[in-house]
Design an enzyme around this catalytic site. Structure first.
Site, PDB file in Angstrom:
ATOM      1  N   GLY A  20       0.745  -1.197   0.149  1.00 18.03           N
ATOM      2  CA  GLY A  20       0.012  -0.082   0.097  1.00 18.03           C
ATOM      3  C   GLY A  20       0.783   1.500  -0.048  1.00 18.03           C
ATOM      4  O   GLY A  20       1.967   1.099   0.145  1.00 18.03           O
ATOM      5  N   GLU A  21       0.187   2.359  -0.281  1.00 17.36           N
ATOM      6  CA  GLU A  21       0.941   3.668  -0.030  1.00 17.36           C
ATOM      7  C   GLU A  21       0.016   4.471   0.477  1.00 17.36           C
ATOM      8  O   GLU A  21      -1.188   4.681   0.406  1.00 17.36           O
ATOM      9  CB  GLU A  21       1.091   4.283  -1.807  1.00 17.36           C
ATOM     10  CG  GLU A  21       2.013   5.307  -1.727  1.00 17.36           C
ATOM     11  CD  GLU A  21       2.207   5.617  -3.081  1.00 17.36           C
ATOM     12  OE1 GLU A  21       1.730   4.937  -4.212  1.00 17.36           O
ATOM     13  OE2 GLU A  21       2.998   6.514  -3.551  1.00 17.36           O
ATOM     14  N   GLY A  22       0.738   5.350   1.489  1.00 14.80           N
ATOM     15  CA  GLY A  22       0.008   6.419   2.249  1.00 14.80           C
ATOM     16  C   GLY A  22       0.751   7.672   2.153  1.00 14.80           C
ATOM     17  O   GLY A  22       1.460   8.027   1.061  1.00 14.80           O
ATOM     18  N   TYR A  24       2.806   9.337   3.912  1.00 10.48           N
ATOM     19  CA  TYR A  24       4.434   9.330   4.045  1.00 10.48           C
ATOM     20  C   TYR A  24       5.296   8.518   3.605  1.00 10.48           C
ATOM     21  O   TYR A  24       6.401   8.454   4.049  1.00 10.48           O
ATOM     22  CB  TYR A  24       4.509   9.494   5.798  1.00 10.48           C
ATOM     23  CG  TYR A  24       3.785  10.810   6.417  1.00 10.48           C
ATOM     24  CD1 TYR A  24       4.153  11.968   6.057  1.00 10.48           C
ATOM     25  CD2 TYR A  24       2.771  10.645   7.136  1.00 10.48           C
ATOM     26  CE1 TYR A  24       3.679  13.232   6.632  1.00 10.48           C
ATOM     27  CE2 TYR A  24       1.679  11.563   7.477  1.00 10.48           C
ATOM     28  CZ  TYR A  24       2.535  12.962   7.309  1.00 10.48           C
ATOM     29  OH  TYR A  24       1.659  14.084   7.768  1.00 10.48           O
ATOM     30  N   GLY A  25       4.719   7.649   2.963  1.00 12.44           N
ATOM     31  CA  GLY A  25       5.734   6.596   2.353  1.00 12.44           C
ATOM     32  C   GLY A  25       4.871   5.373   1.631  1.00 12.44           C
ATOM     33  O   GLY A  25       3.584   5.606   1.433  1.00 12.44           O
ATOM     34  N   VAL A  26       5.558   4.386   1.461  1.00 10.79           N
ATOM     35  CA  VAL A  26       4.998   3.155   0.921  1.00 10.79           C
ATOM     36  C   VAL A  26       5.347   1.817   1.484  1.00 10.79           C
ATOM     37  O   VAL A  26       6.367   1.775   2.304  1.00 10.79           O
ATOM     38  CB  VAL A  26       5.633   2.909  -0.577  1.00 10.79           C
ATOM     39  CG1 VAL A  26       7.222   2.891  -0.482  1.00 10.79           C
ATOM     40  CG2 VAL A  26       4.930   1.898  -1.306  1.00 10.79           C
ATOM     41  N   VAL A  27       4.466   1.086   1.718  1.00  8.65           N
ATOM     42  CA  VAL A  27       4.577  -0.475   2.242  1.00  8.65           C
ATOM     43  C   VAL A  27       4.796  -1.571   1.373  1.00  8.65           C
ATOM     44  O   VAL A  27       4.166  -1.569   0.546  1.00  8.65           O
ATOM     45  CB  VAL A  27       3.471  -0.615   3.321  1.00  8.65           C
ATOM     46  CG1 VAL A  27       3.635  -1.801   4.107  1.00  8.65           C
ATOM     47  CG2 VAL A  27       3.012   0.645   4.221  1.00  8.65           C
ATOM     48  N   LYS A  42       7.978  -0.785   6.011  1.00  9.38           N
ATOM     49  CA  LYS A  42       7.237   0.724   5.503  1.00  9.38           C
ATOM     50  C   LYS A  42       8.621   1.649   5.190  1.00  9.38           C
ATOM     51  O   LYS A  42       9.262   1.865   6.099  1.00  9.38           O
ATOM     52  CB  LYS A  42       6.561   1.139   6.853  1.00  9.38           C
ATOM     53  CG  LYS A  42       5.714   2.459   6.639  1.00  9.38           C
ATOM     54  CD  LYS A  42       4.840   2.902   7.723  1.00  9.38           C
ATOM     55  CE  LYS A  42       4.196   4.065   7.543  1.00  9.38           C
ATOM     56  NZ  LYS A  42       3.093   4.418   8.789  1.00  9.38           N
ATOM     57  N   ASP A 135      -6.812   7.597  14.284  1.00  8.52           N
ATOM     58  CA  ASP A 135      -6.999   7.216  12.947  1.00  8.52           C
ATOM     59  C   ASP A 135      -7.545   5.919  12.560  1.00  8.52           C
ATOM     60  O   ASP A 135      -6.887   4.959  11.733  1.00  8.52           O
ATOM     61  CB  ASP A 135      -5.817   7.527  11.963  1.00  8.52           C
ATOM     62  CG  ASP A 135      -6.248   7.519  10.427  1.00  8.52           C
ATOM     63  OD1 ASP A 135      -7.425   7.888   9.924  1.00  8.52           O
ATOM     64  OD2 ASP A 135      -5.232   7.331   9.683  1.00  8.52           O
TER      65      ASP A 135
END
Length: 938
Positions: A20-22, A24-27, A42, A135
């Site tokens: 996944g992608e958020g 503040y970064g990517v997993v 992460k 969250d």
């Protein structure tokens, strides 16, 4: 241990893909090359350059080093590479978002309870360490293959022990799971996480989000449609918040309620937990300890007490050198329980309570860390609830702010990543809660204590908790609760707090509900058991025409009903059903429901995709297919992408409504205003009906409410109904209107436009029958000349050919055009720049059809003479001429009237309304006719 900045650590892992992608970064999904262990790494963005990313990264690391619990994702390793931070987590197969994709109608009740229980245990451990996640949403809840839930993504978590000066961000939590106090910008505390749990509980139960608002104001109104109006204190915050300046909520006198929303889906015990999690007043909302002691989790508590789980106990939980002598009495009991279970947490919680001199039962009365059912019940009095709260919400880490997180090492430089993943023996959850438990006496004014009685004032204290729910209230404030004058709002002026609130109360307490609601739902809030007869008129009450209750000067009902008000409220069976009703559990939503009439005035009808409100995500969630409902599953299939863009009331539609608009039979009842409103609403999805007759909202509701995609799209293919069944009549009209026949004039007009026969003007009727032959001759003569002129000047461009084909296909002549057609609808048949070309083409085609007759030698000498006579007579005696001039005037000059500067609509109305103007005065049209005849004579 300080993590060195080395570049070859990542070489130990083989990247398998992107999870996944958020923000503040990517997993990344990776495999360890030596151990072959699957992990999730992460990878943060450039944390050295971006201060915000760095702060978020540090915060998440601090939280994760503290939070070691079986339902919180495990941080295995942390390292830096080229200025970027990498966190190595255990890999979990899927998240709850994907689970809901697989089960679009919801999760079985036992799994719902299991997931919610594990989630509350994870949140309980966070709250015990004064950490608020902020969250919580399905995307951040990982679920393993053996149904173990893991809470992840602590990037927005906040340590409540940071003090009064902590900058508590308002925009946290994905909007659909945000509590009212967060939406209002009010001070908040641990209860914001509990609200999210309640939303997830509802979403797991039926597969649909409970409060799918598309903006902050729409989110607040969506909540009120189900739970009722906000408390007066929150209304004050709403009116004093500059973000909502000038806005006002419509009155919600009849909320849907959770009972109606989940009737046949949730049992009464689980529904009771949900209602306590979704209290509008955060002071009344359940916290983790009350939830874990709720009767609905009795089975889960028994599983936690199982001796087989005690073998998993980690040694660091009992090796703490900081355990005081007061802890020895419970240490033996601690060894009997699972190191990560909530029971151990609550035992540790009970250790510090005697220091706070709380009047709690002895520790022996706790079973596995929980009070016995007879001692502690979710139904116990509020005073006892409040007395038990310091354990779950006391801020006993204020003194040292989790010392191993804010250690002197981190005070050296904020740019250094100093992450010791190896847990020290003194960092176990059993000891973490005891390090500053002597402060618990001074921190009793946490957010839950502020509600010992709803109107009770806070006890003044020197060391009032700096991180409690009322942390932004001035110290001098002695107001009932958190919602008085918060620093972020400023003082409430009299005009704001008095006049606006009085208007809101006038709306809320309005008793004239019969104006907006059918009589069948007026008594739905009455405490007495309602009668079952109110469902007899369910189908006729589906129209919101009687339920638009927001035309009171607020933001009126300008939009079609929101997705939530349809799929969430309209499909839910009302609570007032009793045993005499014939509705089955398999389809419990066919009845009239309560929140049906509340169209959100704050909704643009373009619902955001699920869980995309906070972070832009490339992966759009695939929605489940429409399927039949099983017993106990009362919702339609999970919304697909079309449903997310429009409200879907689904099963409320009568079965015969297979198209997305009312039938022609309905249109004959609704009159002209509804027809014009419907034509406007068909142009696009987002037209806002402003009519007050209530019919336009009905049109819009039927236009966009089908849950099946093929039915949603079908309204693009079905022709729009015409008034008074002219939808069918126009299709069968013939083109012989150019001939002296009555077939076209009798069938092609609605009631409001009487038929017009071009051959039967008042002058024609008064003349003898011998003039009819001369009329025909003059008409055909003019047709022949017209044909010759059009052959010499070719003007059959593309649009004319297209409009000619359309006209031929629909078989509609100029005399059969209804007078009600708007100018914008004419663009389907002709271009706006040349509005009368198609009429000329139609007449031209008629002349070619009758060409053999017009070429008859018997008619030609007579026609030439007749034409001259008729033209001259028109100039001198325009109103007395009754021969060939009538046919020429009616059929021919209109195309030649195009050079006159007229709008397309006015030209057509002049064309259709010739019979009215001729009987009174022919002066406006004579100018056109004279110019036309002069041109013909040349």
């Amino acid at each position: 241990m300080k993590i060195p900045n080395i570049g070859n650590v990542m070489n130990k892992f083989e990247i398998l893909g992107v999870v996944g992608e958020g923000a503040y970064g990517v997993v990344l999904k990776c495999r360890h090359k030596e151990t072959h262990e699957i992990v999730a790494i992460k990878k943060f963005k450039d944390s050295e350059e971006n201060e915000e990313v760095k702060e978020t990264t540090l915060r998440e690391l601090k939280m994760l080093r503290t939070l070691k619990q079986e339902n919180i994702v495990e941080l295995k390793e942390a390292f830096r590479r080229r200025g970027k931070l990498y966190l190595v987590f255990e890999y979990v197969e899927k998240n709850m978002l994907e689970l809901l994709e697989e089960m679009p109608n919801g999760v079985p009740p036992e799994k719902v309870k299991s997931y919610i229980y594990q989630l509350i245990k994870a949140i309980h451990w966070c709250h015990k360490n004064d950490i608020v996640h902020r969250d919580i949403k399905p995307e951040n809840l990982l679920i393993s293959h053996n149904d173990v839930l893991k809470l992840c993504d602590f990037g927005f978590a906040r340590n409540l022990s940071e003090g009064n000066n902590a900058n508590y961000t308002e925009y946290v939590a994905t909007r659909w799971y945000r509590s009212p106090e967060l939406l209002l910008g009010a001070p908040y505390g641990k209860s914001v996480d509990m609200w999210s749990v309640g939303c997830i509980l509802g979403e797991l139960s039926d597969g649909q989000p409970l409060f799918p608002g598309e903006s902050e104001i729409d989110q607040l109104f969506t909540i009120q449609k189900v739970l009722g109006p906000l408390p007066s204190e929150q209304m004050k915050l709403f009116y004093s918040n500059p973000r909502f300046h000038g806005l006002r909520f419509p009155a919600v006198n009849h909320p849907q309620s959770l009972e109606r929303r989940y009737l046949g889906i949730l049992n009464s015990v689980l529904l009771d937990l949900m209602k306590n999690l979704l209290k509008l007043d955060p002071a009344d909302r359940y916290l983790t300890e009350q939830c874990l002691n709720h009767p609905t989790f009795q089975t889960q508590r028994l599983l936690d007490r199982s001796p087989s789980r005690s073998t998993k106990r980690k040694p660091y939980h009992v090796e703490s050198s900081t355990l005081s002598n007061r802890n020895q009495s419970t240490k033996g009991a601690a060894l009997q329980t699972h190191h990560r279970s909530n029971s151990k947490d609550i035992q540790n919680l009970s250790v510090g309570l005697p220091r706070a001199e709380e009047g709690l039962p002895a520790n022996e009365s706790f079973l596995n860390g929980n009070l016995a059912g007879a001692t502690l019940s979710p139904m116990h009095t509020k005073t006892y609830q409040a007395s038990t709260q310091p354990g779950s919400s006391s801020k006993d880490l204020t003194n040292n702010n989790i010392p191993h997180l804010l250690s002197p090492k981190e005070a050296k430089s904020k740019t250094e990543f100093d992450f010791n993943i190896d847990t020290k023996p003194s960092e176990g959850p059993g000891t973490k809660y005891l390090k500053s438990s002597t402060r618990s006496q001074q921190n009793r004014h946490s957010f839950m204590e502020s509600s010992q009685s709803k109107a009770g004032t806070l006890q003044p204290s020197e060391k009032q908790s700096r991180h409690s729910y009322i942390d932004t209230i001035p110290q001098s404030s002695r107001s009932p609760s958190y919602r008085t004058k918060a620093k972020s709002h400023g003082a409430l002026s009299d005009s704001k707090s008095v006049s606006n609130l009085s208007e809101a109360r006038a709306q809320i307490t309005e008793t004239n509900t019969s104006r907006y609601f059918p009589s069948s739902c007026l008594d739905l809030n009455s405490p007495t058991s309602p009668t079952p007869t109110r469902h007899t008129d369910t189908r006729t009450l589906l129209s919101p025409s009687g339920r638009n209750n927001r035309n009171e000067g607020t933001l009126d009902s300008r939009r079609t009903t929101t997705r939530h008000s349809k799929t969430m409220e309209e499909l839910k069976l009302p609570e007032h059903m009793d045993s005499s009703h014939s509705h089955s559990l398999s389809a419990p939503h066919e009845s009239f429901s309560y929140g049906l009439g509340y169209t959100s005035p704050f909704s643009s009808q373009q619902r955001p995709h699920r869980h995309s409100m906070y972070v832009t995500r490339d992966k759009v969630r695939a929605k489940g297919l429409d399927g039949s409902l099983s017993i106990g599953q009362g919702m339609a299939a999970r919304a697909n992408s079309l449903q997310l863009l429009s409200p879907q009331p689904g099963e409320q539609l009568p079965p015969e409504m297979t198209v997305a608009r009312p039938s022609v039979k309905e249109s004959s009842r609704e009159g002209a205003s509804s027809f014009h409103t419907r034509q406007k609403s068909e142009g696009g999805v987002y037209h806002d009906p402003h009519s007050d007759d209530g019919t336009a909202p009905k049109e819009n509701r039927h236009l966009y409410n089908d849950p099946v995609p093929r039915r949603v799209g079908s309204f693009y293919r079905v022709p729009s109904p015409r008034p008074d069944n002219s939808f069918h009549e126009n299709n069968v009209s013939t083109r012989v209107s150019s001939l002296p026949s009555d077939s076209s004039s009798g069938t092609n007009h609605s009631k409001r436009q009487p038929g017009f026969d071009p051959w039967k003007s008042p002058e024609n009727i008064s003349h003898a029958d011998q003039l009819k032959e001369k009329e025909k001759q003059g008409f055909f003569r003019s047709m022949k000349k017209k044909k010759k002129k059009t052959q010499t000047v070719p003007n059959t461009d593309g649009p004319d050919l297209l409009t000619l084909q359309k006209a031929i296909h629909s078989s509609s002549t100029a005399s059969s055009r209804p007078k009600e057609w708007r100018p914008e609808k004419l663009s389907d048949l002709q271009t706006q720049s040349q509005p009368l070309k198609s009429l000329r083409k139609l007449l031209h085609l008629s002349s070619s059809t009758n060409h053999p007759a017009s070429s008859d030698p018997r008619f030609q000498p007579l026609t030439a003479q007749q034409a001259k006579n008729s033209f001259s007579e028109i100039r001198i005696h325009p109103l007395s001429q009754a021969t060939g001039g009538s046919s020429n005037i009616r059929q021919e000059p209109t195309p030649k009237g195009r050079p006159a500067l007229q709008l397309p609509g006015s030209s057509l109305l002049r064309y259709n309304g010739w019979k009215h103007s001729r009987s009174r005065s022919s002066q406006p049209d004579e100018v056109i006719f004279l110019a036309s005849h002069e041109k013909w004579k040349q």
